[in-house]
Design an enzyme around this catalytic site. Structure first.
Site, PDB file in Angstrom:
ATOM      1  N   ARG A 212      31.990 -38.442 -52.710  1.00  0.00           N
ATOM      2  CA  ARG A 212      31.502 -38.966 -53.992  1.00  0.00           C
ATOM      3  C   ARG A 212      32.606 -39.623 -54.822  1.00  0.00           C
ATOM      4  O   ARG A 212      32.334 -40.486 -55.632  1.00  0.00           O
ATOM      5  CB  ARG A 212      30.782 -37.856 -54.778  1.00  0.00           C
ATOM      6  CG  ARG A 212      29.406 -37.576 -54.169  1.00  0.00           C
ATOM      7  CD  ARG A 212      28.570 -36.679 -55.024  1.00  0.00           C
ATOM      8  NE  ARG A 212      29.062 -35.324 -55.010  1.00  0.00           N
ATOM      9  CZ  ARG A 212      28.530 -34.337 -55.713  1.00  0.00           C
ATOM     10  NH1 ARG A 212      27.497 -34.568 -56.483  1.00  0.00           N
ATOM     11  NH2 ARG A 212      29.016 -33.120 -55.644  1.00  0.00           N
ATOM     12  N   GLN A 213      33.829 -39.214 -54.586  1.00  0.00           N
ATOM     13  CA  GLN A 213      34.936 -39.871 -55.305  1.00  0.00           C
ATOM     14  C   GLN A 213      35.345 -41.075 -54.448  1.00  0.00           C
ATOM     15  O   GLN A 213      36.316 -41.048 -53.702  1.00  0.00           O
ATOM     16  CB  GLN A 213      36.094 -38.878 -55.503  1.00  0.00           C
ATOM     17  CG  GLN A 213      37.246 -39.410 -56.342  1.00  0.00           C
ATOM     18  CD  GLN A 213      36.966 -39.467 -57.845  1.00  0.00           C
ATOM     19  OE1 GLN A 213      36.009 -38.860 -58.320  1.00  0.00           O
ATOM     20  NE2 GLN A 213      37.763 -40.207 -58.586  1.00  0.00           N
TER      21      GLN A 213
ATOM     22  N   SER B  73      23.583 -30.694 -56.110  1.00  0.00           N
ATOM     23  CA  SER B  73      24.778 -29.901 -56.418  1.00  0.00           C
ATOM     24  C   SER B  73      24.515 -29.010 -57.630  1.00  0.00           C
ATOM     25  O   SER B  73      24.115 -27.846 -57.482  1.00  0.00           O
ATOM     26  CB  SER B  73      25.953 -30.852 -56.663  1.00  0.00           C
ATOM     27  OG  SER B  73      27.114 -30.135 -56.981  1.00  0.00           O
TER      28      SER B  73
ATOM     29  N   ASP C 221      50.661 -13.607 -46.953  1.00  0.00           N
ATOM     30  CA  ASP C 221      51.008 -14.497 -48.065  1.00  0.00           C
ATOM     31  C   ASP C 221      49.972 -15.594 -48.269  1.00  0.00           C
ATOM     32  O   ASP C 221      50.133 -16.466 -49.128  1.00  0.00           O
ATOM     33  CB  ASP C 221      52.385 -15.112 -47.841  1.00  0.00           C
ATOM     34  CG  ASP C 221      52.478 -15.844 -46.504  1.00  0.00           C
ATOM     35  OD1 ASP C 221      51.444 -15.932 -45.808  1.00  0.00           O
ATOM     36  OD2 ASP C 221      53.566 -16.332 -46.153  1.00  0.00           O
TER      37      ASP C 221
ATOM     38  N   ASP D  42      16.530 -36.141 -52.352  1.00  0.00           N
ATOM     39  CA  ASP D  42      17.882 -36.605 -52.660  1.00  0.00           C
ATOM     40  C   ASP D  42      18.822 -36.235 -51.511  1.00  0.00           C
ATOM     41  O   ASP D  42      18.491 -35.370 -50.696  1.00  0.00           O
ATOM     42  CB  ASP D  42      18.384 -35.984 -53.980  1.00  0.00           C
ATOM     43  CG  ASP D  42      19.401 -36.889 -54.686  1.00  0.00           C
ATOM     44  OD1 ASP D  42      19.809 -37.903 -54.095  1.00  0.00           O
ATOM     45  OD2 ASP D  42      19.774 -36.576 -55.829  1.00  0.00           O
TER      46      ASP D  42
ATOM     47  N   ARG E 228      24.463 -41.258 -65.450  1.00  0.00           N
ATOM     48  CA  ARG E 228      25.281 -40.045 -65.402  1.00  0.00           C
ATOM     49  C   ARG E 228      26.274 -40.093 -66.549  1.00  0.00           C
ATOM     50  O   ARG E 228      27.137 -40.966 -66.592  1.00  0.00           O
ATOM     51  CB  ARG E 228      25.995 -39.921 -64.051  1.00  0.00           C
ATOM     52  CG  ARG E 228      26.801 -38.640 -63.940  1.00  0.00           C
ATOM     53  CD  ARG E 228      27.384 -38.442 -62.551  1.00  0.00           C
ATOM     54  NE  ARG E 228      26.437 -37.900 -61.574  1.00  0.00           N
ATOM     55  CZ  ARG E 228      26.009 -36.646 -61.551  1.00  0.00           C
ATOM     56  NH1 ARG E 228      26.404 -35.797 -62.472  1.00  0.00           N
ATOM     57  NH2 ARG E 228      25.164 -36.246 -60.623  1.00  0.00           N
TER      58      ARG E 228
ATOM     59  N   ASP F 189      17.465 -41.652 -58.303  1.00  0.00           N
ATOM     60  CA  ASP F 189      18.288 -42.771 -58.779  1.00  0.00           C
ATOM     61  C   ASP F 189      18.129 -43.957 -57.826  1.00  0.00           C
ATOM     62  O   ASP F 189      17.528 -43.842 -56.759  1.00  0.00           O
ATOM     63  CB  ASP F 189      19.763 -42.370 -58.906  1.00  0.00           C
ATOM     64  CG  ASP F 189      20.289 -41.670 -57.675  1.00  0.00           C
ATOM     65  OD1 ASP F 189      19.771 -41.951 -56.575  1.00  0.00           O
ATOM     66  OD2 ASP F 189      21.199 -40.840 -57.795  1.00  0.00           O
TER      67      ASP F 189
ATOM     68  N   LYS G  45      19.026 -43.471 -63.100  1.00  0.00           N
ATOM     69  CA  LYS G  45      19.775 -42.324 -63.632  1.00  0.00           C
ATOM     70  C   LYS G  45      21.034 -42.797 -64.346  1.00  0.00           C
ATOM     71  O   LYS G  45      21.748 -43.651 -63.838  1.00  0.00           O
ATOM     72  CB  LYS G  45      20.154 -41.409 -62.460  1.00  0.00           C
ATOM     73  CG  LYS G  45      21.021 -40.236 -62.819  1.00  0.00           C
ATOM     74  CD  LYS G  45      21.170 -39.299 -61.633  1.00  0.00           C
ATOM     75  CE  LYS G  45      22.300 -39.654 -60.713  1.00  0.00           C
ATOM     76  NZ  LYS G  45      22.530 -38.693 -59.646  1.00  0.00           N
TER      77      LYS G  45
HETATM   78  C1  R5P Z   1      24.436 -38.841 -56.581  1.00  0.00           C
HETATM   79  O1  R5P Z   1      24.691 -40.023 -56.479  1.00  0.00           O
HETATM   80  C2  R5P Z   1      23.763 -38.051 -55.507  1.00  0.00           C
HETATM   81  O2  R5P Z   1      22.883 -38.825 -54.739  1.00  0.00           O
HETATM   82  C3  R5P Z   1      23.049 -36.862 -56.106  1.00  0.00           C
HETATM   83  O3  R5P Z   1      21.995 -37.310 -56.923  1.00  0.00           O
HETATM   84  C4  R5P Z   1      23.999 -36.019 -56.906  1.00  0.00           C
HETATM   85  O4  R5P Z   1      25.115 -35.725 -56.157  1.00  0.00           O
HETATM   86  C5  R5P Z   1      23.340 -34.742 -57.379  1.00  0.00           C
HETATM   87  O5  R5P Z   1      24.260 -34.003 -58.156  1.00  0.00           O
HETATM   88  P1  R5P Z   1      23.757 -32.927 -59.201  1.00  0.00           P
HETATM   89  O6  R5P Z   1      22.825 -31.983 -58.456  1.00  0.00           O
HETATM   90  O7  R5P Z   1      25.004 -32.257 -59.651  1.00  0.00           O
HETATM   91  O8  R5P Z   1      23.070 -33.638 -60.321  1.00  0.00           O
END
Ligand code: R5P
Length: 297
Positions: free
Chosen positions: A93-94, A225, A34, A221, A196, A171, A194
């Site tokens: 990140r959150q 992601s 399950d 960095d 966002r 950034d 940067k």
């Molecule tokens: C953000 O503050 C981190 O340091 C990275 O720059 C960020 O997580 C990168 O994310 P992505 O590759 O989605 O732009």
């Protein structure tokens, strides 16, 4: 000391056990029909320090869940101390309620680990609004940095370009590691600013510009992601006349078409550590972790 893993960081776990001359005993993790989690330790834990090695990717949610189940079980089986080695710690990140009603996931994640683990060791966690892991962890929390490893890698791998290299952080927050890494390599560093616009869209421009024209640029960095941050920084560097662009990151998540996106923006080499195991993971973080765990012997 017993080293175990929940599946995401087996290479590192095995390496740690070998270097620390400790027993390596991976967990059996499966699912009942399950979908319920089945988890089993395969060694006696009575009176032992148990090191659970688990990066929180892939599947950040299941990774956390595995660790909680494993830690609770280890405690019941008599473990003396439970140490979580999470080379990549997700949910960081959150770190605030950006919009009303949102979950501050980093707090929830840390709250769970506070209850089940005695110590956490992690590498370059995403500390932007939090100044320290102490802001969310009550347990002993060790933050290691892979800056030294990244710096040495860049120095060695790009040796022929050395006199022409510059390091760029995409950034403001990345200045902490861009400057450190550039110092190790012995080259100049700068950062971009940067904006966002969403999880999927970023814009950046260079502040305090340094000469980029004709330079071989390495963008560093903590997390790569979607690759948008790096791609945007690469486009910026290219528009300023960079000769070539490479990127070296700590946590290479590389979701979806991140690699393609960065290549399309002109990035010719994409490298990360093995905090997350991917084909671009060329920098091994095991030595960093070994030094830290030696303190537990
Ligand atoms: C953000 O503050 C981190 O340091 C990275 O720059 C960020 O997580 C990168 O994310 P992505 O590759 O989605 O732009």
């Amino acid at each position: 000391m017993i080293i175990t893993s929940c599946g995401n960081s087996e290479y590192i776990a095995r390496g740690l056990a070998k270097k620390l001359k400790a027993k390596y005993s991976p967990l059996t993790i499966a699912a009942f029909p399950d979908g319920d989690l089945y988890l089993r330790f395969n060694a006696s834990l009575q009176g032992k320090k148990v090191v659970i090695v688990q990066s929180f990717y892939p599947h950040p949610d299941m990774s956390l869940f595995d660790v909680v189940f494993a830690s609770k079980t280890a405690r019941e089986l008599g473990a003396k101390k439970i140490i979580l080695v999470a080379p990549y710690l997700a949910y960081m990140r959150q770190d605030k309620r950006f919009h009303p009603g949102e979950c501050v996931s980093s707090m929830v994640m840390a709250g769970l680990l506070n209850d089940y683990v005695d110590k956490i060791i992690t590498i370059d966690p995403h500390l932007h609004r939090y100044k320290s892991l102490k802001n969310i962890f009550k347990i002993s929390a060790v933050r290691l940095t892979a800056n030294g490893l990244l710096g040495e890698y860049i120095k060695k791998k790009y040796q022929p370009l050395r006199n022409n290299l510059v390091v760029i952080g995409p950034d403001w927050e990345s200045y902490q590691w861009a400057e450190d890494i550039a110092q190790i390599v012995g080259v100049p560093a700068t950062v971009l600013e940067k904006t966002r616009l969403s999880s999927w869209e970023v814009h950046s421009k260079m502040v305090h510009p340094i000469p980029i024209k004709g330079k071989d640029v390495v963008i560093v960095d903590d997390i790569i992601s979607t690759g948008r941050t790096i791609a945007e920084a690469a486009r910026q560097a290219k528009s300023m006349g960079a000769k070539s662009i490479r990127t070296v990151g700590v946590h290479g998540i590389f979701v979806e078409d991140a690699i393609e996106k960065m290549k399309k923006a002109g990035v010719v080499d994409i490298v990360s550590t093995n905090c997350i195991d991917k084909e671009n993971s060329k920098i091994d973080v095991t030595p960093l972790l070994v030094e830290e765990l030696k303190k537990e012997r």
